[in-house]
Design an enzyme around this catalytic site. Structure first.
Site, PDB file in Angstrom:
ATOM      1  N   ASP A  49       0.607  -1.433   0.232  1.00  0.00           N
ATOM      2  CA  ASP A  49      -0.103   0.043   0.074  1.00  0.00           C
ATOM      3  C   ASP A  49       1.361   1.295  -0.344  1.00  0.00           C
ATOM      4  O   ASP A  49       2.136   1.162   0.722  1.00  0.00           O
ATOM      5  CB  ASP A  49      -0.241  -0.297   1.349  1.00  0.00           C
ATOM      6  CG  ASP A  49      -1.594   1.494   1.194  1.00  0.00           C
ATOM      7  OD1 ASP A  49      -1.981   1.507   0.878  1.00  0.00           O
ATOM      8  OD2 ASP A  49      -1.664   1.418   3.062  1.00  0.00           O
ATOM      9  N   ASP A  51      -0.814   5.080   1.155  1.00  0.00           N
ATOM     10  CA  ASP A  51      -1.232   5.940   2.072  1.00  0.00           C
ATOM     11  C   ASP A  51      -0.422   5.296   3.694  1.00  0.00           C
ATOM     12  O   ASP A  51      -0.754   4.745   3.586  1.00  0.00           O
ATOM     13  CB  ASP A  51      -2.182   6.476   1.807  1.00  0.00           C
ATOM     14  CG  ASP A  51      -2.793   7.482   0.345  1.00  0.00           C
ATOM     15  OD1 ASP A  51      -1.592   7.931   0.714  1.00  0.00           O
ATOM     16  OD2 ASP A  51      -3.421   7.187   0.413  1.00  0.00           O
TER      17      ASP A  51
HETATM   18  P1  TMP Z   1      -5.427   3.212   0.688  1.00  0.00           P
HETATM   19  O1  TMP Z   1      -4.368   4.033   1.745  1.00  0.00           O
HETATM   20  O2  TMP Z   1      -5.969   2.121   0.991  1.00  0.00           O
HETATM   21  O3  TMP Z   1      -4.612   3.231  -1.199  1.00  0.00           O
HETATM   22  O4  TMP Z   1      -6.292   4.321   0.619  1.00  0.00           O
HETATM   23  C1  TMP Z   1      -6.619   5.909   0.259  1.00  0.00           C
HETATM   24  C2  TMP Z   1      -7.293   6.405   1.478  1.00  0.00           C
HETATM   25  O5  TMP Z   1      -6.710   7.851   0.982  1.00  0.00           O
HETATM   26  C3  TMP Z   1      -8.143   6.182   2.427  1.00  0.00           C
HETATM   27  O6  TMP Z   1      -7.027   5.965   3.952  1.00  0.00           O
HETATM   28  C4  TMP Z   1      -9.087   6.869   2.098  1.00  0.00           C
HETATM   29  C5  TMP Z   1      -8.255   7.826   1.753  1.00  0.00           C
HETATM   30  N1  TMP Z   1      -8.552   9.935   1.117  1.00  0.00           N
HETATM   31  C6  TMP Z   1      -8.457  10.379   1.375  1.00  0.00           C
HETATM   32  O7  TMP Z   1      -8.174  10.990   2.464  1.00  0.00           O
HETATM   33  N2  TMP Z   1      -9.398  11.294   0.163  1.00  0.00           N
HETATM   34  C7  TMP Z   1     -10.644  11.555  -0.129  1.00  0.00           C
HETATM   35  O8  TMP Z   1     -10.708  12.467  -0.610  1.00  0.00           O
HETATM   36  C8  TMP Z   1     -10.129   9.754  -0.754  1.00  0.00           C
HETATM   37  C9  TMP Z   1     -11.114   9.367  -1.729  1.00  0.00           C
HETATM   38  C10 TMP Z   1      -9.845   8.787   0.061  1.00  0.00           C
END
Ligand code: TMP
Length: 303
Positions: A49, A51
């Site tokens: 991953d 983020d």
């Molecule tokens: P991931 O870490 O599983 O790839 O997910 C991406 C993260 O992004 C998730 O925790 C939600 C976040 N997010 C935002 O902070 N702002 C947004 O506009 C969107 C659609 C997601």
């Protein structure tokens, strides 16, 4: 004479002695590590991953850092507060739903689709240019975990593919890597939401299918079949994630080797139920770890 696997007990000692590392089933972890060490770099792939896994969750003062989508919240707020507030309102509304322990994954999915859909429409309607987004990334509060640059470079050096599987925005990760590393290493492959640009390099759409937190599995990696076929000999997977949505990122990989799941826990220590859940689904849980030391140590023993 030293055997290749002699390094495994040393790594196990390190994992077991550290209070910030939870390894609920050390026997299984040790068995997986032995197989991985015997297979070596040539049989390994890392699926990670981005983020809050490759990037840091909080700075030294405990302030939350940015996700890839969060790059828009911060920068747009500066330039166009009304639009910036819309991104922030979305996050304030939906982030608690993403991590709500009382809702099932099925109940959360429609909310996630709405969050991602609305956020992406705001980006496309504003027709942000590629240059503007690259500037946003330069000024963003996305910070690599300590050792992330070296980790990515060392995977490249050992020819271990790195699949960055992100429900964030892939272009932002690409720009971030280009800015930090000079270029995107050859071994890196992205599965993510990509902003598509028109001939004037203005955002005009997002790639399909949409990837949100809870569909990071075989449902969105159909179109990646040729890539996964290419790496089919890589039967051993190191999976790095920070949420419940990350634990099936290895599902599209055709193979019968082990997946060693390393989970970064960024939640509260008072939330014992959540922590326990992480211990059940991840082989190794790292509590509030701002570094990639453990992942690096695993790769080091495999080489
Ligand atoms: P991931 O870490 O599983 O790839 O997910 C991406 C993260 O992004 C998730 O925790 C939600 C976040 N997010 C935002 O902070 N702002 C947004 O506009 C969107 C659609 C997601």
């Amino acid at each position: 004479q030293l055997k290749k696997t002699d390094v495994v007990p040393l790594l196990m000692n390190y994992l077991m002695e550290n209070e910030q590392i939870i390894c609920a089933d050390p026997t299984t972890v040790e068995a997986k590590l032995r197989k991985m060490v015997l297979g070596g770099a040539g049989k390994t792939v890392v699926i990670s991953d981005f983020d809050y896994t490759l990037s840091r969750f909080a700075n030294e003062s405990g302030e939350r850092l940015s996700t890839t989508h969060g790059v828009f919240d911060d920068n747009v707020m500066r330039l166009n507060p009304e639009l910036g507030q819309k991104f922030v309102d979305l996050k304030n509304k939906y982030y608690p739903i993403e991590f709500c322990p009382k809702l099932s994954m099925e109940e959360k999915i429609p909310h996630m689709e709405k969050w991602w859909g609305t956020s992406h429409s705001l980006i496309v309607n504003e027709k942000f240019s590629k240059n503007t987004i690259q500037d946003f990334v330069r000024q963003s509060r996305i910070v690599f975990k300590d050792g992330a640059e070296d980790f990515i470079q060392s995977l490249d050096g050992h020819n271990i593919p790195l699949v960055i599987f992100s429900a964030g925005i892939g272009n932002i990760i690409e720009y971030f890597l280009e800015q930090k590393l000079g270029a995107i290493p050859r071994n890196t492959h992205f599965i993510s939401n990509m902003i598509l640009f028109d001939e004037d390099e203005k955002a005009c759409a997002f790639s399909e299918p949409l990837i949100h937190t809870f569909c990071k599995n075989s449902s969105v990696i159909q179109k990646e079949t040729s890539f996964f076929h290419e790496i089919a000999g890589r039967v051993n997977v190191i999976l790095l994630g920070d949420s419940m949505g990350d634990i099936h990122m290895d599902v599209g990989v055709e193979r019968d080797g082990p997946t060693l799941k390393v989970g970064y826990y960024n939640g509260s220590l008072d939330d014992t139920a959540a922590l326990q859940h992480y211990e059940e689904v991840y082989d190794i849980v790292l509590i509030h770890d701002p570094t990639l030391n453990v992942a690096q140590k695993i790769v080091d023993v495999i080489n």
